[in-house]
Design an enzyme around this catalytic site. Structure first.
Site, short mmCIF file in Angstrom:
data_model
loop_
_atom_site.label_atom_id
_atom_site.label_comp_id
_atom_site.label_asym_id
_atom_site.label_seq_id
_atom_site.Cartn_x
_atom_site.Cartn_y
_atom_site.Cartn_z
N THR A 68 55.20 17.73 5.45
CA THR A 68 55.15 18.33 4.13
C THR A 68 56.56 18.39 3.58
O THR A 68 57.48 17.78 4.14
CB THR A 68 54.39 19.68 4.16
N LYS A 72 57.64 14.01 3.24
CA LYS A 72 56.60 13.00 2.99
C LYS A 72 57.16 11.64 2.53
O LYS A 72 56.74 10.61 3.05
CB LYS A 72 55.59 13.51 1.96
N ASP A 109 46.45 13.26 0.60
CA ASP A 109 46.50 14.15 -0.56
C ASP A 109 45.45 13.73 -1.60
O ASP A 109 44.70 14.56 -2.12
CB ASP A 109 47.88 14.10 -1.23
N GLY A 246 43.36 24.58 -6.55
CA GLY A 246 44.16 23.72 -5.68
C GLY A 246 43.75 23.79 -4.22
O GLY A 246 43.93 22.83 -3.46
#
Ligand SMILES: NC(=O)c1ccc[n+]([C@@H]2O[C@H](COP(=O)([O-])OP(=O)(O)OC[C@H]3O[C@@H](n4cnc5c(N)ncnc54)[C@H](OP(=O)(O)O)[C@@H]3O)[C@@H](O)[C@H]2O)c1
Length: 271
Positions: A68, A72, A109, A246
């Site tokens: 993260t 990335k 993602d 989210g």
């Protein structure tokens, strides 16, 4: 789960690290599958990633890594095999160590975002999409929405060059999809509005889109997870739009990430 000498580690690379929540949600899922794997936080500063990975990947107890912020974008260059999702986005959030020592990476993602929509009963197929942001999360979302059969996508970003570059990469892979960098911040006339930028994490952030263009018939979705109700979602709800949080994107990713680390290597390499 019991940690034994056979347990293999998935290192979660981040800086800062204190805020990460993935171990607490992914470890129960891995345990429920009977996988002898455990996700552990690894606080690695950005500039140290290459050196840390060179050493960590030689430890036989590692099954791979999750990445993260800020790691990335740097992860693909440190891997031996870059799967299409990571190549398209130019970043990876998972890397698996294969039995032969190769490291293979992917990003979930975007597929997580689409899976999260579907888990909430929303099918993006045919939608006209207004996407704010052109960073890693937004790029993943854009490619996964294109794969899911949207009809059109307009991309708005503070740095316009990045919106144009993302549009060009999408057009190269999905030539039939109407794709362009947005000239206006208004999402009026679009059916699916997505904030793929980091705007909204702070109450004082500028709006990612022009709220005056929010309409009751729209779905308005976030990638930002904290706060859960961002100013954009509050504005959308006040105008009667359907909102999508989210956190659904993270939920959508978990199954895909568990699959990536637990299915046969040949299947991980084939996707
Ligand atoms: N829900 C999930 O599962 C999930 C997964 C991944 C990420 N996320 C979230 O997605 C968000 C974006 O992450 P990322 O990895 O894509 O970050 P990133 O690659 O750094 O991209 C950030 C994006 O936000 C824009 N931005 C940042 N600050 C801005 C400002 N002050 N004004 C205007 N635009 C601004 C950037 O515009 P420029 O290009 O102009 O800099 C860029 O488009 C974060 O909140 C992250 O936590 C959520």
């Amino acid at each position: 789960m019991e940690i034994t000498g056979r347990t293999r580690l998935i290192g979660l690379l981040a800086d800062p690290i204190a805020q990460v929540r993935t171990p607490s949600v992914l470890n129960p899922l891995l345990a429920a599958r009977g996988a002898d794997l455990i996700v552990v936080p690894l606080h690695v500063p950005g500039l140290d990633l290459s050196a840390a990975m060179a050493g960590l990947r030689r430890a036989k107890s590692f099954a791979g890594f999750l990445a993260t912020v800020p790691h990335k974008p740097a992860l693909p260059a440190l891997c031996d095999v870059v799967l299409p999702s990571a190549r398209q986005v130019g970043a990876a959030n998972c890397a698996r160590l294969l039995a032969d020592g190769r490291l293979v990476c992917a990003t979930f993602d975007g597929t997580g975002f689409v899976a999260g929509l579907r888990q909430q009963g929303l099918d993006p197929q045919g939608h006209k999409v207004f996407l704010a942001g052109a960073g890693g999360a937004a790029a993943g979302v854009a490619f996964a929405l294109a794969e899911a059969g949207i009809a059109e996508i307009a991309i708005l970003n503070r740095t316009r060059d990045k919106a144009e570059s993302l549009a060009a990469r999408l057009i190269a892979e999905f030539p039939a999809l109407k794709t362009y960098a947005a000239d206006s911040a208004s999402p009026a006339g679009f059916s699916l509005v997505v904030n793929g930028s980091s705007l909204g994490m702070q109450e004082t952030d500028a709006p990612p889109v022009d709220y005056a263009g929010l309409e009751p018939r729209q779905i308005v979705a976030e990638v930002v997870m904290a706060p859960e109700m961002t100013p954009l979602l509050r504005a959308a709800a006040a105008r009667g739009a359907q909102i999508h949080l989210g956190k659904h994107m993270l939920a959508g990713q978990l199954t895909a990430i568990a699959d990536f680390f637990t299915r046969p290597e040949a299947e991980t390499l084939a996707r």
